[in-house]
Design a protein around this motif. Structure first.
Motif, PDB file in Angstrom:
ATOM      1  N   ARG A  16      24.031 -46.959   7.040  1.00 19.30           N
ATOM      2  CA  ARG A  16      22.691 -47.209   7.566  1.00 19.30           C
ATOM      3  C   ARG A  16      21.800 -45.960   7.562  1.00 19.30           C
ATOM      4  NH1 ARG A  16      21.987 -52.131   9.412  1.00 19.30           N
ATOM      5  NH2 ARG A  16      19.977 -51.517  10.321  1.00 19.30           N
ATOM      6  N   VAL A  17      22.391 -44.767   7.449  1.00 17.76           N
ATOM      7  CA  VAL A  17      21.608 -43.532   7.425  1.00 17.76           C
ATOM      8  C   VAL A  17      22.196 -42.601   6.372  1.00 17.76           C
ATOM      9  CG1 VAL A  17      20.810 -41.520   8.719  1.00 17.76           C
ATOM     10  CG2 VAL A  17      21.062 -43.717   9.884  1.00 17.76           C
ATOM     11  N   GLY A  18      21.347 -42.060   5.514  1.00 14.04           N
ATOM     12  CA  GLY A  18      21.797 -41.113   4.500  1.00 14.04           C
ATOM     13  C   GLY A  18      20.885 -39.911   4.430  1.00 14.04           C
ATOM     14  N   ILE A  19      21.429 -38.798   3.939  1.00 17.29           N
ATOM     15  CA  ILE A  19      20.652 -37.568   3.790  1.00 17.29           C
ATOM     16  C   ILE A  19      20.864 -36.994   2.395  1.00 17.29           C
ATOM     17  CG2 ILE A  19      22.513 -36.109   4.734  1.00 17.29           C
ATOM     18  CD1 ILE A  19      20.308 -34.334   5.972  1.00 17.29           C
ATOM     19  N   THR A  20      19.812 -36.382   1.850  1.00 23.69           N
ATOM     20  CA  THR A  20      19.920 -35.647   0.593  1.00 23.69           C
ATOM     21  C   THR A  20      19.714 -34.163   0.868  1.00 23.69           C
ATOM     22  OG1 THR A  20      17.571 -35.587  -0.055  1.00 23.69           O
ATOM     23  CG2 THR A  20      18.813 -37.600  -0.558  1.00 23.69           C
ATOM     24  N   ALA A  21      20.201 -33.339  -0.044  1.00 26.98           N
ATOM     25  CA  ALA A  21      19.973 -31.898   0.039  1.00 26.98           C
ATOM     26  C   ALA A  21      19.823 -31.356  -1.370  1.00 26.98           C
ATOM     27  CB  ALA A  21      21.126 -31.204   0.756  1.00 26.98           C
ATOM     28  N   ASN A  22      18.833 -30.496  -1.548  1.00 21.87           N
ATOM     29  CA  ASN A  22      18.514 -29.981  -2.865  1.00 21.87           C
ATOM     30  C   ASN A  22      17.899 -28.600  -2.700  1.00 21.87           C
ATOM     31  OD1 ASN A  22      17.547 -29.855  -5.654  1.00 21.87           O
ATOM     32  ND2 ASN A  22      17.824 -32.067  -5.664  1.00 21.87           N
ATOM     33  N   GLN A  23      17.921 -27.810  -3.762  1.00 21.37           N
ATOM     34  CA  GLN A  23      17.367 -26.455  -3.700  1.00 21.37           C
ATOM     35  C   GLN A  23      16.775 -26.084  -5.038  1.00 21.37           C
ATOM     36  OE1 GLN A  23      20.242 -23.494  -2.636  1.00 21.37           O
ATOM     37  NE2 GLN A  23      18.780 -21.818  -2.609  1.00 21.37           N
ATOM     38  N   GLY A  24      15.495 -25.669  -5.028  1.00 21.75           N
ATOM     39  CA  GLY A  24      14.834 -25.247  -6.249  1.00 21.75           C
ATOM     40  C   GLY A  24      14.590 -23.753  -6.258  1.00 21.75           C
ATOM     41  N   LEU A  25      14.193 -23.219  -7.405  1.00 26.24           N
ATOM     42  CA  LEU A  25      13.902 -21.797  -7.542  1.00 26.24           C
ATOM     43  C   LEU A  25      12.773 -21.354  -6.612  1.00 26.24           C
ATOM     44  CD1 LEU A  25      13.963 -21.385 -11.434  1.00 26.24           C
ATOM     45  CD2 LEU A  25      15.769 -20.750  -9.826  1.00 26.24           C
ATOM     46  N   PHE A  26      12.762 -20.056  -6.347  1.00 31.69           N
ATOM     47  CA  PHE A  26      11.671 -19.387  -5.641  1.00 31.69           C
ATOM     48  C   PHE A  26      11.321 -20.067  -4.310  1.00 31.69           C
ATOM     49  CE2 PHE A  26       7.495 -16.853  -6.604  1.00 31.69           C
ATOM     50  CZ  PHE A  26       7.817 -15.989  -5.563  1.00 31.69           C
ATOM     51  N   GLY A  27      12.352 -20.328  -3.490  1.00 29.69           N
ATOM     52  CA  GLY A  27      12.094 -20.755  -2.123  1.00 29.69           C
ATOM     53  C   GLY A  27      11.762 -22.206  -1.927  1.00 29.69           C
TER      54      GLY A  27
END
Length: 399
Positions: free
Chosen positions: A379-390
């Motif tokens: 019922r609840v999900g989370i994503t996490a991601n990271q791009g260049l330069f902050g």
């Protein structure tokens, strides 16, 4: 959560990942068409198009919002285009969400797609001497696999991670991606096969580092009022938070103060690390905590980095990620499945599409439509991601 803080997801669509060698616009158009079909809406109902940019594909890639609007057929819809490297898709989602929550539109389309070269991504934009990632490339010669390997070695030194643990992440994700029709790599592997694959950057091997891929993803977002009127139900999947935070001084974007990986340097940082703050901001906005999450899609550029994310998004305490993995908690059927889609391990990087694709997976999971890889009762999900330069990103989706 009140309606004025969330938006509904009526449609999600993807073009399968692979090495197709075609124009990126084709992938975005296919994904958008699928998302609109799933939403049961014609393109002419879309009032706002948020494009995630691809800077390797010439001028059309730099103005992705207008590029996709043209491909679908000019209707006068408003557009925006966002670039944040691997977090571009989340920035586009945030742009569309803001328009809806501000009452400026009811229906928005978010699209990201990419066509990628073989091998490494070539740095673009000229000299970027204020960008810690540019400095990493030029001062250390640390390409991404080398960067991932530094993190892996640090985990081994601090927390006792082993090469077998890194291989186990790949084995898990390969199993998850087997039935995912959008995944590029759909083949089960054994730990022995992973550990026998060529060494790329010690201790990481070829099967533990994600590839570069072509692909596309899209979402149809609407106001809650419009969604209820259109769908005739309150049983909606919604986006409850989008975090796009930047690092805190004195930390660097790459979280290696002075390009060091030792524990003393790590201890000298102030407050949460960049990756931790990305998830914390999302939790605070949604009014929930890690204990409320049923599944996660995280940015597994390498199998070792997935272990770091377990701790960064609060699934366990620092140093406990290996135990979580070994106990089967992050496998489908476990307490908190991570990357049920197969993750980047099975998809590879289609940069502007991947943060959108993570949300697509959560939407299908929460609806019970992830055939062959379903996380029951999610019922609840989370994503996490990271791009260049902050550029960091985290999205919380609920039902």
């Amino acid at each position: 959560m009140p309606d004025d803080k969330r938006v509904a997801v009526l449609g999600a669509g993807m073009h399968p990942w692979g090495k197709w060698g075609r124009n990126f616009v084709e992938y975005g158009l296919a994904a958008a068409s699928d998302a609109l079909r799933e939403a049961g809406l014609p393109w002419t109902d879309v009032q706002y198009v948020a494009g995630a940019d691809t800077i390797r594909n010439g001028y059309p890639g730099f103005i992705a919002g207008a590029t996709f609007a043209q491909a679908l057929g000019w209707t006068g819809a408003r557009v925006s285009s966002a670039y944040a490297a691997c977090a571009s898709g989340a920035q586009a989602i945030n742009n569309a969400r803001a328009q809806i929550l501000a009452g400026l539109c009811d229906v928005a389309l978010v699209v990201g797609a990419d066509t990628t070269p073989k091998g490494f991504f070539t740095p673009v934009g000229g000299d970027r001497k204020d960008d810690p990632d540019w400095l990493r490339f030029h001062l250390l010669g640390a390409t991404n696999p080398t960067y991932f390997a530094l993190y892996a070695r640090r985990r081994m030194e601090l927390f006792g991670a082993t090469e077998a643990d890194f291989a186990a992440v790949k084995v898990k994700n390969a199993r998850h991606g087997l039935s995912n029709a959008n995944a590029r790599y759909r083949k089960e592997v054994t730990a022995d096969e992973v550990l026998a694959s060529p060494m790329v950057a010690d201790p990481l091997r070829l099967l533990e580092i994600c590839a570069t891929s072509d692909g596309g993803a899209a979402l149809v977002l609407t106001s809650m009022e419009f969604a209820r009127q259109h769908a005739g139900t309150d049983d909606l999947v919604t986006i409850d938070a989008v975090s796009t935070v930047t690092p805190r001084f004195p930390q660097t974007v790459i979280e290696m103060p002075n390009f060091s990986t030792d524990s003393a340097a790590a201890a000298s940082t102030v407050g949460p690390t960049f990756k931790q703050s990305v998830a914390q901001a999302a939790y605070e906005e949604a009014g929930i905590g890690p204990e409320d999450v049923d599944l996660a899609e995280v940015y597994d550029l390498s199998s070792a980095l997935e272990l770091d994310w377990y701790e960064d998004i609060g699934l366990c305490k620092e140093g406990e990620a290996e135990r979580l993995l070994r106990d089967g908690d992050t496998t489908i059927g476990g307490r908190i499945p991570v990357n049920p889609s197969g993750g980047l391990s099975c998809f590879g990087e289609a940069i502007p599409a991947q943060a959108i694709a993570q949300v697509c997976e959560l939407v299908w999971q929460l609806r019970g439509q992830a055939t062959g890889r379903q996380v029951e009762g999610a019922r609840v999900g989370i994503t996490a991601n990271q791009g260049l330069f902050g550029h960091g990103s985290s999205v919380i989706v609920s039902k």
